[in-house]
Design an enzyme around this catalytic site. Sequence first.
Site, PDB file in Angstrom:
ATOM      1  N   GLU A   1       3.793   4.110  -0.342  1.00  0.00           N
ATOM      2  CA  GLU A   1       5.098   3.538  -0.737  1.00  0.00           C
ATOM      3  C   GLU A   1       4.934   2.166  -1.377  1.00  0.00           C
ATOM      4  O   GLU A   1       5.765   1.279  -1.190  1.00  0.00           O
ATOM      5  CB  GLU A   1       6.058   3.451   0.461  1.00  0.00           C
ATOM      6  N   GLY A   2       3.890   2.007  -2.151  1.00  0.00           N
ATOM      7  CA  GLY A   2       3.616   0.714  -2.780  1.00  0.00           C
ATOM      8  C   GLY A   2       2.669  -0.081  -1.917  1.00  0.00           C
ATOM      9  O   GLY A   2       3.052  -0.588  -0.867  1.00  0.00           O
TER      10      GLY A   2
END
Lengths: 594, 594
Positions: free
Chosen positions: B440-441
């Site tokens: 998620e990043g």
Amino acid sequence: MPVYNAPLEDILFILNDVVGIADLSKLKGYEDVTPDLVQSILEECAKLCTNEIAPLNLSGDQEGCHFENGIVRTPKGFKEAYKLFIDAGWQALSGDKNYGGQGMPKSMDFTVSEMLCGANLSFSMYPMLTHGAYEALINHGTDELKKTYLPKLIEGSWSGTMCLTEPHCGTDLKLLRTKAVPQNDGSYKITGTKIFISAGEHDLTDNIIHLVIARTPDAPEGIKGISLFIVPKFMPKADGTLGPRNGVYCGSIEHKMGIKASSTCVMNFDEAQGYLVGNLNEGMKCMFTMMNAARLGVGMQGLGLAEVAYQNAVIYAKERLQGRSLSGVKCPEKPADPLIVHPDIRKMLLTIKSFVEGARALAYDVAYHIDISMLHDDPKTREEADDYVSLMTPVIKAFLTDYGFESTNLALQVFGGHGYIVEHGMEQFVRDARISQIYEGANGIQALDLVGRKLSQHSGRLMRQFFPVIDQFVRDHKENPGMADFTQPLADGLSKLQQATMYVAQKGMVDKEEAGAAASDYCRLFGYVALAHMWAKMAKVSLEKMNGENPDFYRNKLSTARFYMSRMMPNCGALLTSIQAGKKSIMELSEAAF
Amino acid sequence: MPVYNAPLEDILFILNDVVGIADLSKLKGYEDVTPDLVQSILEECAKLCTNEIAPLNLSGDQEGCHFENGIVRTPKGFKEAYKLFIDAGWQALSGDKNYGGQGMPKSMDFTVSEMLCGANLSFSMYPMLTHGAYEALINHGTDELKKTYLPKLIEGSWSGTMCLTEPHCGTDLKLLRTKAVPQNDGSYKITGTKIFISAGEHDLTDNIIHLVIARTPDAPEGIKGISLFIVPKFMPKADGTLGPRNGVYCGSIEHKMGIKASSTCVMNFDEAQGYLVGNLNEGMKCMFTMMNAARLGVGMQGLGLAEVAYQNAVIYAKERLQGRSLSGVKCPEKPADPLIVHPDIRKMLLTIKSFVEGARALAYDVAYHIDISMLHDDPKTREEADDYVSLMTPVIKAFLTDYGFESTNLALQVFGGHGYIVEHGMEQFVRDARISQIYEGANGIQALDLVGRKLSQHSGRLMRQFFPVIDQFVRDHKENPGMADFTQPLADGLSKLQQATMYVAQKGMVDKEEAGAAASDYCRLFGYVALAHMWAKMAKVSLEKMNGENPDFYRNKLSTARFYMSRMMPNCGALLTSIQAGKKSIMELSEAAF
């Protein structure tokens, strides 16, 4: 699959230009140890590591060790690689010439050890344990024991172990239960269970020689009643061949987070025949001979793994195209720029690089001082060298393994999601590195060794010798404008370390818990300053050599040194403040409130 | 085997006394949400987690997911536990009432999420991904899509995925290649390969609903040409039953460091039928709706794992006898004192405890503000709440997962060698936690989001709202002598954060690489200060309540707050100094020199 290439250029720079290994040839017995010889040995070792040992790392992890009916099989290829290793004489490198060794300096062992650990940590465990057994025997064994065991251990046809831990007894050896009952023939019958025994059972060697601590029936309580025994798997016959199987068996092997190709055994001793090593009830002293060597060796594990993780992260950062440079497109012909243009990727890589190169310099400097402490003509020089080694042993163990683990994690992070996938091998480095913070004395114990023992040893002599060396270096070079980037942070770090030392010494004298509460931060602060000292020395050499051959190498050293000083050394201030906060907030919470 | 007990007392303290969840009942639609209802919901969830889900954690890791001919089977027990989970309505908790949801506040989702992550991170992934798909659809889907998919996603009989990453394209989505070709019936044919797709294929639900980003043939280049599509595994028929199999198949599953019971799939789309979600070429906006929810969810993973690792480390530290207290024997009747008497053990445990409780307060405070941002009457209040959530999203993702990982490692360390052994489960927490820093990043991307986007968003409005809140808190309480231990370090931390903000804003405006070089240190500094703010608020409440019921609870809160302030906050100074060192030492080294 990850690659490993021994960082020979950097190793030689440190040995030749920073540590000054050429001086070793002045020591008795090392007359032949020229820089050329050192270089050719290292090159051979590098080849073996890259071509034979590193390729077994990932497969060794995936296959793991096999246990069946008391027998342990190492993963595919280990036996053949081990044979190459001993046939080429690597186990014998620094072994005593009287027992078939090559008599090379201990310093050489450290370089070989770094390479082995970088290539394949699990593999490196087997020679390392043999080395520990060798150290115990050569320092404390009788002539007969030496004659029987050392040649085999030196050639590596037999391997060694250190049997200390028991299920209820790790750090706290006074809880030890294993019994050693004296027999009429001068031997002992050893009975008990040891756990976490690395290389306790395996298929690489014909015989396995256990160094076991145990208590005799009438021994005093506590650690003063512990003795060291040698317990072979097979009893050696007078002609050197193997006699009867001894009563020591592997009960099971552990399933672990990492180092899966290194067997970690439960060893059951059932009236196994053993022989005393050293004096009765002086087992702790003998054990520490093994242990100190092992602690430095474990420090090299942190270094070796950080190096190999770094190498692979750099390759990935240069190849993987993702995003564009914040200062404008760097590779317009490509769909994206390589990761290495991004500041945060560089910062992670430089954190590892500046740790690795500083740690390498410190480790080889300590190794050099081991040689000095053993062979220098002047007793005072020997003593000073030994003091330095003693002082640095917990620092090397704790700082190099803590940062080694941190480094493998940063390298994994550079890979992003791909770092989490087994086939890239980056996550194995993390799992393998994790144990180094624990075994041979957890890093919290190293910190206690530093503040509780080394600070006060010989009325503070170790410290009183070390600090002025740094202080003198700063004074010698602070007028040199090229050195300002390095001397000032070093001086600042030293000042903080001295303040912390004062705090720990004063408060700790009144209340030992104050020293205990400060210990781990203090040990880490010590590590930062010790590496800063090495970085300042490397900077000095680099400034001197920058106008000669290979100027880029030295310019890059200075850049990395600057990173260390400006981006790593700020942590010293936080550590000092934390230390000075004292024990209150650590000790006030009641046990029930946890 | 490790245990998990939901920390209900602490959760309720934060919700009721720190965040003030009772205020939610003033919001439209939440009239029934009383503290009593909240408590009874949490108690039920705690039971499910402790009794049904946590016991599958270790076995799930050991068994892993199975892949055969495109079919993925989750480990033993997962199917049954998932059925219990959805049958009891947990997936529907905060779902829209119009589609069969229970319409509870988002705040409740956060508490459920913390518990699920603590009990079994791999298990928690399946509901979390469904949640992301739900968010994308409810915010951007047509009425028809909502009607077709939301009831099934809300009840959990169908699950969701987020299909973003491709082999050559992780962070940098402009490299995206997956194609979506429009059809005459208004649908699209999706073709391409997605990797790292959590819950991409499994056996828990009848259908799997993929949210896929792709490009249409005439789309503009770069991220402005990305659109979001919904691609079901089975095409739903008008009556809600399953129609034909769609052209999306799992090609393989990854072998990973951890979360082994969560299937991570390579998904091949071969002219799979899909429908546009949101407007054409506005896929990034829709994706961030999922992504922001997911980032906060991943932050909860760090928190949940730190909590469960802490619980087990505490049990071990109280049981394991090793060594004697430095202040004199504490348990003379036993052969040794428990580990918890040792300052360094306490320091490790308090580091986790003070992180966990501070992080929990911050996370629930943010969750509360999500509810406010959605439902408050006053648009200005909604905007301010939304600003706070936006600002804190990267901080929660990065700080909570970095410290979550650190915490699991400290907890492992408390176990010594036993922590490295699989059966104790501590090493699994470490391996599971490691992914949360990446997906998620990656946390470096979170830091860039904070300095590159959130700092400047709305001309710096997010920051200009947040800093004065802390400043006001300090001024309101600095005269209170009981609060001095907390307001002073908080004020000091804020001052450092403001200096760092100034540095980043000024330097970063001229040279983006300066902002990039500062980003990760800045994000971490932000995290320390945000948690210090919550700790100061908790201290204030505790001081007020200490003379009432359960005074020990509040006294212990104050002790932990003091630890946070005196032992964690010193890091702020190091981070500021490092930030102010600038980009030079990070950028000067040539690429070839790495």
